[in-house]
Design a protein around this motif. Structure first.
Motif, PDB file in Angstrom:
ATOM      1  N   TYR A   1       1.033  -1.329  -0.047  1.00  0.00           N
ATOM      2  CA  TYR A   1       0.018  -0.296  -0.052  1.00  0.00           C
ATOM      3  C   TYR A   1       0.989   1.248  -0.024  1.00  0.00           C
ATOM      4  O   TYR A   1       0.589   2.461  -0.968  1.00  0.00           O
ATOM      5  CB  TYR A   1      -0.904  -0.068   1.298  1.00  0.00           C
TER       6      TYR A   1
ATOM      7  N   ARG B   1       3.680   1.861  -1.430  1.00  0.00           N
ATOM      8  CA  ARG B   1       4.563   1.617  -2.574  1.00  0.00           C
ATOM      9  C   ARG B   1       3.641   2.605  -3.450  1.00  0.00           C
ATOM     10  O   ARG B   1       3.897   3.019  -4.560  1.00  0.00           O
ATOM     11  CB  ARG B   1       4.797   0.370  -3.229  1.00  0.00           C
ATOM     12  N   SER B   2       2.199   2.000  -3.350  1.00  0.00           N
ATOM     13  CA  SER B   2       1.234   2.681  -4.445  1.00  0.00           C
ATOM     14  C   SER B   2       0.499   3.666  -4.211  1.00  0.00           C
ATOM     15  O   SER B   2      -0.257   4.502  -4.825  1.00  0.00           O
ATOM     16  CB  SER B   2      -0.105   1.176  -4.450  1.00  0.00           C
TER      17      SER B   2
ATOM     18  N   LYS C   1      -0.316   7.658  -3.477  1.00  0.00           N
ATOM     19  CA  LYS C   1      -0.217   8.996  -4.218  1.00  0.00           C
ATOM     20  C   LYS C   1      -0.511   9.984  -3.462  1.00  0.00           C
ATOM     21  O   LYS C   1      -1.575  10.266  -2.940  1.00  0.00           O
ATOM     22  CB  LYS C   1      -0.946   9.050  -5.642  1.00  0.00           C
TER      23      LYS C   1
END
Length: 144
Positions: free
Chosen positions: A33, A35-36, A38
Protein backbone atom coordinates in the motif's frame (compact mmCIF):
# COMPACT_ATOMS: atom_id res chain seq x y z
CA UNK A 1 -4.13 -34.46 31.24
CA UNK A 2 -3.30 -35.40 27.68
CA UNK A 3 -5.88 -32.84 26.58
CA UNK A 4 -3.95 -30.09 28.35
CA UNK A 5 -0.70 -31.19 26.70
CA UNK A 6 -2.40 -31.14 23.30
CA UNK A 7 -3.91 -27.74 24.10
CA UNK A 8 -0.44 -26.40 24.84
CA UNK A 9 1.14 -27.99 21.78
CA UNK A 10 -1.58 -27.33 19.25
CA UNK A 11 -3.63 -24.56 20.81
CA UNK A 12 -1.02 -22.15 22.14
CA UNK A 13 1.68 -22.86 19.57
CA UNK A 14 -0.90 -22.93 16.77
CA UNK A 15 -2.33 -19.61 17.88
CA UNK A 16 1.17 -18.10 17.97
CA UNK A 17 1.84 -19.37 14.45
CA UNK A 18 -1.46 -17.83 13.34
CA UNK A 19 -0.48 -14.52 14.96
CA UNK A 20 2.87 -14.65 13.18
CA UNK A 21 1.14 -15.27 9.86
CA UNK A 22 -1.18 -12.31 10.45
CA UNK A 23 1.63 -9.93 11.33
CA UNK A 24 3.64 -10.88 8.23
CA UNK A 25 0.51 -10.69 6.05
CA UNK A 26 -0.39 -7.18 7.20
CA UNK A 27 3.25 -6.07 7.06
CA UNK A 28 3.41 -7.05 3.38
CA UNK A 29 -0.01 -5.51 2.74
CA UNK A 30 1.12 -2.22 4.28
CA UNK A 31 4.37 -2.21 2.28
CA UNK A 32 2.48 -2.72 -0.96
CA UNK A 33 0.00 0.00 0.00
CA UNK A 34 2.80 2.43 0.87
CA UNK A 35 4.37 1.83 -2.54
CA UNK A 36 1.14 2.50 -4.39
CA UNK A 37 0.00 5.57 -2.47
CA UNK A 38 -0.17 8.89 -4.29
CA UNK A 39 0.34 11.72 -1.82
CA UNK A 40 -1.12 14.29 -4.22
CA UNK A 41 -4.53 12.61 -3.98
CA UNK A 42 -4.88 13.52 -0.30
CA UNK A 43 -5.86 17.07 0.50
CA UNK A 44 -6.15 16.35 4.21
CA UNK A 45 -3.14 15.13 6.20
CA UNK A 46 -5.31 13.46 8.86
CA UNK A 47 -7.10 11.40 6.22
CA UNK A 48 -3.72 10.31 4.86
CA UNK A 49 -2.53 9.36 8.34
CA UNK A 50 -5.66 7.27 8.96
CA UNK A 51 -5.11 5.40 5.69
CA UNK A 52 -1.42 4.87 6.38
CA UNK A 53 -1.90 3.50 9.89
CA UNK A 54 -4.56 0.90 9.04
CA UNK A 55 -3.64 -2.48 10.59
CA UNK A 56 -0.60 -1.09 12.44
CA UNK A 57 -2.35 -1.48 15.79
CA UNK A 58 -2.96 -5.15 14.97
CA UNK A 59 0.76 -5.71 14.37
CA UNK A 60 1.57 -3.84 17.60
CA UNK A 61 -0.97 -5.92 19.52
CA UNK A 62 0.55 -9.14 18.21
CA UNK A 63 4.03 -7.91 19.12
CA UNK A 64 3.03 -7.02 22.66
CA UNK A 65 0.79 -10.00 23.43
CA UNK A 66 2.75 -12.90 21.86
CA UNK A 67 5.22 -13.20 24.78
CA UNK A 68 2.32 -13.39 27.24
CA UNK A 69 0.58 -16.09 25.25
CA UNK A 70 3.86 -18.01 25.12
CA UNK A 71 4.27 -17.53 28.85
CA UNK A 72 0.77 -18.88 29.40
CA UNK A 73 1.76 -22.02 27.50
CA UNK A 74 4.87 -22.34 29.64
CA UNK A 75 2.97 -21.95 32.90
CA UNK A 76 0.41 -24.52 31.80
CA UNK A 77 3.17 -26.89 30.71
CA UNK A 78 5.00 -26.57 34.02
CA UNK A 79 1.75 -27.10 35.92
CA UNK A 80 1.12 -30.21 33.84
CA UNK A 81 4.63 -31.50 34.57
CA UNK A 82 4.21 -31.00 38.32
CA UNK A 83 0.75 -32.51 38.28
CA UNK A 84 2.03 -35.58 36.44
CA UNK A 85 4.96 -35.86 38.88
CA UNK A 86 2.59 -35.72 41.83
CA UNK A 87 0.05 -38.11 40.35
CA UNK A 88 2.52 -40.77 39.29
CA UNK A 89 5.18 -40.16 41.90
CA UNK A 90 7.76 -39.47 39.22
CA UNK A 91 11.14 -38.45 40.51
CA UNK A 92 12.88 -39.33 37.26
CA UNK A 93 15.00 -36.32 36.33
CA UNK A 94 14.87 -37.17 32.64
CA UNK A 95 11.07 -37.01 32.45
CA UNK A 96 10.95 -33.82 34.53
CA UNK A 97 13.47 -32.08 32.26
CA UNK A 98 11.65 -33.20 29.12
CA UNK A 99 8.39 -31.80 30.50
CA UNK A 100 9.99 -28.49 31.43
CA UNK A 101 11.78 -28.19 28.09
CA UNK A 102 8.53 -28.77 26.23
CA UNK A 103 6.86 -26.15 28.40
CA UNK A 104 9.55 -23.59 27.65
CA UNK A 105 9.10 -23.98 23.91
CA UNK A 106 5.88 -21.96 24.22
CA UNK A 107 7.78 -18.98 25.64
CA UNK A 108 10.41 -19.32 22.94
CA UNK A 109 7.70 -19.39 20.28
CA UNK A 110 6.09 -16.30 21.80
CA UNK A 111 9.39 -14.46 21.51
CA UNK A 112 9.94 -15.73 17.97
CA UNK A 113 6.60 -14.13 17.06
CA UNK A 114 7.02 -10.93 19.09
CA UNK A 115 10.50 -9.85 18.05
CA UNK A 116 9.90 -9.75 14.27
CA UNK A 117 6.44 -8.23 14.80
CA UNK A 118 8.01 -5.43 16.84
CA UNK A 119 10.61 -4.86 14.15
CA UNK A 120 7.96 -4.82 11.42
CA UNK A 121 5.81 -2.38 13.41
CA UNK A 122 8.72 -0.01 14.01
CA UNK A 123 9.71 -0.18 10.34
CA UNK A 124 6.16 0.65 9.24
CA UNK A 125 5.84 3.51 11.74
CA UNK A 126 9.00 5.02 10.30
CA UNK A 127 7.60 4.68 6.77
CA UNK A 128 4.41 6.43 7.93
CA UNK A 129 6.48 9.30 9.35
CA UNK A 130 8.42 9.62 6.09
CA UNK A 131 5.27 9.60 3.96
CA UNK A 132 3.63 12.22 6.17
CA UNK A 133 6.75 14.41 5.87
CA UNK A 134 6.67 13.97 2.09
CA UNK A 135 3.00 14.98 2.11
CA UNK A 136 4.01 18.19 3.91
CA UNK A 137 6.71 18.82 1.30
CA UNK A 138 4.36 18.19 -1.65
CA UNK A 139 1.61 20.38 -0.26
CA UNK A 140 4.00 23.16 0.80
CA UNK A 141 5.33 23.28 -2.77
CA UNK A 142 1.78 23.48 -4.15
CA UNK A 143 0.98 26.50 -1.96
CA UNK A 144 3.93 28.47 -3.32
Amino acid sequence: MNHLKEFIDYGIIGFLIFMSFLSVWFFIERLLYFRSIKLEEFSNKEELEVKLTDYLSLIATIASSAPYIGLLGTVLGIMLTFYTMGQHGIVNTKEIMIGLALALKATAMGLVVAIPATMMYNFLIRRVEVLLARWDIVHAAQKV
